[in-house]
Design an enzyme around this catalytic site. Structure first.
Site, PDB file in Angstrom:
ATOM      1  CG  HIS A 228      13.450  28.052  11.950  1.00 33.50           C
ATOM      2  ND1 HIS A 228      12.441  27.662  12.745  1.00 33.50           N
ATOM      3  CD2 HIS A 228      14.528  28.153  12.559  1.00 33.50           C
ATOM      4  CE1 HIS A 228      13.099  27.289  13.898  1.00 33.50           C
ATOM      5  NE2 HIS A 228      14.306  27.811  13.645  1.00 33.50           N
TER       6      HIS A 228
ATOM      7  CG  ASN B  33      17.231  21.693   7.738  1.00 32.37           C
ATOM      8  OD1 ASN B  33      16.497  22.318   7.000  1.00 32.37           O
ATOM      9  ND2 ASN B  33      18.043  20.543   7.226  1.00 32.37           N
ATOM     10  CG  HIS B  34      15.381  23.207  14.286  1.00 33.81           C
ATOM     11  ND1 HIS B  34      16.731  23.315  14.329  1.00 33.81           N
ATOM     12  CD2 HIS B  34      14.633  24.116  14.799  1.00 33.81           C
ATOM     13  CE1 HIS B  34      17.069  24.510  14.732  1.00 33.81           C
ATOM     14  NE2 HIS B  34      15.789  25.023  15.284  1.00 33.81           N
ATOM     15  CB  ALA B  35       9.460  23.347  13.245  1.00 36.03           C
TER      16      ALA B  35
END
Ligand code: T46
Length: 140
Positions: A102, A55-57
């Site tokens: 993602h 839950n980040h890039a």
């Protein structure tokens, strides 16, 4: 597996399969993996199958992700396009390039995830706010 989002791609490892002695998978840096590997990490022992990780890039980090055992759903988002993939075959990995949001979810029992990364862990490389991510992808 066909990937339609930007900053990603499929990796196929060389495999040596023996019907009784097991399967061997090979990943060579700068050959199968399109960057030099500075770090590896793996995730196992997921007890809450419904949890969500990632839950980040990342701003610069390049990574290659493999599911060594079990399965999970990898959700990708390049800021325009979104895609969900089921990872379940250790032979087939996915590139997580920079500026690709993602997350991993829907884990099976005994799921094991392996990640090869182009650099050391650095919190300042993470984009954790989705609106910041959208701003950054608009500028690129
Ligand atoms: C990613 C996805 C696919 C470290 O100290 N060193 C490390 O190399 C890593 C990967 C993590 N950590 C620490 C940071 C947190 O305190 O371990 C803790 C859990 O990490 P995180 O919540 O970032 O785990 P995930 O599964 O959400 O994300 C990880 C990677 O951090 C991330 O880069 O792309 O897997």
């Amino acid at each position: 597996m066909k990937i339609t989002v930007k900053n990603s791609g499929v990796i196929k490892l060389t495999t040596k399969k023996h019907p009784r002695h097991g399967h061997l998978f090979v990943a060579e840096a700068a050959r199968h993996i399109p960057f030099l590997i500075r770090r590896i990490y793996f995730i196992n022992n997921i007890k809450k199958y419904s949890c969500r990780r990632g839950n980040h890039a990342h701003k610069k980090l390049k990574q290659a992700m493999f599911c060594l055992n079990g399965s999970f759903v990898l959700s990708l988002d390049d800021g325009r396009k979104k895609q969900k993939l089921i990872l379940k075959n250790p032979e087939t990995g996915v590139i997580l390039g920079p500026r690709l949001w993602h997350s991993m979810s829907k884990f099976s029992k005994h799921c094991v995830i392996l990640v090869l990364a182009s650099n050391y862990y650095k919190e300042s490389d993470y984009i954790r706010d989705y609106n910041d991510f959208l701003e950054i992808t608009k500028r690129k």
